[in-house]
Design an enzyme around this catalytic site. Structure first.
Site, short mmCIF file in Angstrom:
data_model
loop_
_atom_site.label_atom_id
_atom_site.label_comp_id
_atom_site.label_asym_id
_atom_site.label_seq_id
_atom_site.Cartn_x
_atom_site.Cartn_y
_atom_site.Cartn_z
N CYS A 73 0.84 -1.20 0.00
CA CYS A 73 0.00 0.00 0.00
C CYS A 73 0.88 1.25 0.00
O CYS A 73 1.75 1.39 0.86
CB CYS A 73 -0.92 0.01 1.21
SG CYS A 73 -1.93 1.51 1.35
N CYS A 79 -0.90 5.96 7.04
CA CYS A 79 -2.26 5.56 7.42
C CYS A 79 -2.27 4.72 8.70
O CYS A 79 -1.40 3.87 8.91
CB CYS A 79 -2.90 4.77 6.28
SG CYS A 79 -4.56 4.17 6.63
N CYS A 82 -3.48 0.06 8.98
CA CYS A 82 -2.67 -1.16 9.02
C CYS A 82 -1.45 -0.95 9.90
O CYS A 82 -1.00 0.17 10.11
CB CYS A 82 -2.20 -1.56 7.62
SG CYS A 82 -3.51 -2.12 6.53
N CYS A 161 -6.82 1.82 -0.60
CA CYS A 161 -6.83 0.83 0.49
C CYS A 161 -7.05 -0.57 -0.04
O CYS A 161 -8.01 -0.83 -0.79
CB CYS A 161 -7.93 1.20 1.50
SG CYS A 161 -8.05 0.03 2.87
N TYR A 316 -23.61 -11.89 24.54
CA TYR A 316 -23.04 -10.90 23.61
C TYR A 316 -23.20 -11.43 22.17
O TYR A 316 -22.24 -11.55 21.42
CB TYR A 316 -21.56 -10.64 23.91
CG TYR A 316 -21.25 -10.35 25.35
CD1 TYR A 316 -21.38 -9.07 25.88
CD2 TYR A 316 -20.86 -11.37 26.22
CE1 TYR A 316 -21.11 -8.81 27.22
CE2 TYR A 316 -20.58 -11.12 27.56
CZ TYR A 316 -20.71 -9.84 28.05
OH TYR A 316 -20.43 -9.59 29.37
N CYS A 409 -11.57 -11.11 21.30
CA CYS A 409 -10.96 -10.31 20.24
C CYS A 409 -9.81 -9.45 20.76
O CYS A 409 -9.20 -8.70 20.00
CB CYS A 409 -12.00 -9.45 19.53
SG CYS A 409 -12.90 -8.33 20.61
#
Length: 451
Positions: A73, A79, A82, A161, A316, A409
């Site tokens: 990229c 950015c 990432c 992107c 959840y 996560c």
């Protein structure tokens, strides 16, 4: 002795989750540099100094790491979307394995850890992206994209992107051109003045259906007809199913709705997981990596096992994806989700899929678990990044199922929550990670806890 504000040369010799490169100077004193990887030689400037550690920023890269590659990229360095495009995907997976083993080292999982399963697609995998309007520098031209690395205000144009597919990039370019042509202002986060706020795109990876959500403040009007024509005239691979104009006057930099209007089509799209269909509304939670979600849910299903359960709780539950995937494994599945819109979608999805043994409750898990009376065989926990509320975790443990399956996560939240289960008499039986977010430090980890 190194002082605050001083510039020094260092070599990165370690890395900590999520993106903290570590170097050692003056004996064993640690210096932390964000977005650095082991092996890099850097010139850095010390910004903060404490007794035994310092924080610094990169001034210049003197030498690349031995395993460093050129990021595909062109805006990777600027950015904030990432973190690890400068590593091969194989090295990214090794790095995530290191993160998990480092963070969970106190739980002796080395012998049972089943590693990190890589995403089938390491690029163009995202089915949702929130782009922000702004400028790349103060008083610069209008742009549309993602936040600049380390900045709350500057926006990098990300029409290149590669975390999203070509349709997203083409829509972004067209909408930015439309906004410039109409000389619209963007919403300034400091002054809270301006019109344009966000462009939120969602796409059904398996269906090709696209939902466009154009978010503004109420400080002005937009040419809605021209916006619709601009988007519909694009030669896209997917199909535009809906275009929405959302008005949001919240002072916070979040996408939410004070009022909304469907400018074209409908206010939702559908996507598929396995043979199940799911209705996805603008604000309902759906895993951002569709193919990766099926990999993740296959691990969860494997951990549940082949035996038939009487009752399964999915706490959840979002739009009920896990609950419906696991519905063949139980006589009854009960899901709880805070966002009422997601619960409505979960009920509609279950009806759409002909699933009759799933029940979904709207409300905070902390409160809703008090309404549950049936003893579950298995409880699935898929909490937000901050983990389970400390008060809720004791209520959940009191159900005493034969097994918990914790889908995390954020490994640091998982490490904080696991001792509660161990104290209650559960043991960690299996641990496996699934990479849902290539090019970033984030990784999902599934833990099976049984008595």
């Amino acid at each position: 002795m190194v002082k605050k504000g001083e510039t020094i040369d260092i070599t990165i010799d370690d890395i900590k989750f999520p993106n903290k490169g570590i170097a050692h100077i003056e004996g064993d004193k640690k210096i932390t540099i964000k977005n650095a990887i082991p092996g890099q030689k850097l010139t850095v400037k010390v910004k903060k100094k404490r007794r035994d550690k310092m924080d610094a920023i990169v001034i210049e890269k003197l030498q690349s790491a031995p395993n460093e590659v050129n990021a595909p990229c062109p805006v990777f360095e600027e950015c904030g979307g990432c973190t690890y495009q400068n590593l091969t995907y194989e090295d990214q997976l090794l790095l995530k394995k290191k993160f998990i083993l480092d963070i969970l080292k106190g739980f002796n999982i080395e012998e049972i850890y089943e590693g990190v399963e890589g995403s089938k697609n390491s690029y163009e995998y995202r089915n949702k992206m929130e782009f922000s309007f702004g400028d790349e520098y103060k008083d610069g031209p209008l742009t549309l994209g993602l936040h600049k690395r380390g900045s709350m205000y500057d926006i990098v144009n990300t029409d290149v992107c590669i975390l999203v597919d070509e349709d997203f990039r083409d829509i972004l370019k067209a909408v930015l051109s439309y906004a410039k042509k109409n000389n619209y202002s963007y919403y300034h986060k400091r002054t809270h003045l301006g019109l344009l706020r966000h462009l939120v795109l969602r796409k059904g990876i398996m269906t090709g259906e696209i939902l466009v959500n154009f978010v503004t403040s109420s400080q002005g009007a937009i040419d809605e007809e021209s916006l619709v024509d601009t988007i519909l005239n694009l030669p896209l691979k997917g199909q535009i199913k809906g275009i929405i104009h959302t008005v949001n006057d919240s002072l916070a930099d979040v996408v939410q709705e004070d009022s909304g209007k469907i400018l074209y089509g409908q206010g939702f799209i559908t996507d598929k997981l396995y043979d199940l269909s799911f209705k996805i509304t603008p604000y309902s939670f759906f895993q951002t990596n569709t193919i990766g979600a099926m990999q993740l849910y296959s691990v969860v299903k494997d951990f549940v096992g082949t035996g038939k359960n009487k009752v399964l709780y999915d706490l959840y539950c979002g739009t009920g994806t896990i609950a419906q995937v696991l519905s063949p494994c139980a006589d009854k599945v009960v899901g709880i989700e805070l966002v009422e819109e997601a619960v409505i979608a979960a009920r509609e999805n279950a009806k759409l899929n002909g699933i009759e043994n799933c029940e979904f409750l709207a409300g905070d898990v902390l409160e809703q678990v008090d309404t549950l009376t049936e003893k579950p065989d298995v409880i699935i926990l898929d909490p937000p990044r901050d983990g389970i509320h400390p008060k809720a975790i004791w209520k959940i443990l009191d159900f005493e199922p034969k097994s918990f399956i914790y889908v995390s996560c954020k490994p640091t939240s998982l490490a904080r929550d696991l001792p509660f289960f161990l104290e209650k008499g559960y043991e960690i039986k299996r641990v496996k990670s699934v990479d849902m977010f290539p090019q970033t430090p984030h990784v999902e980890t599934v833990v099976l806890l049984s008595r």
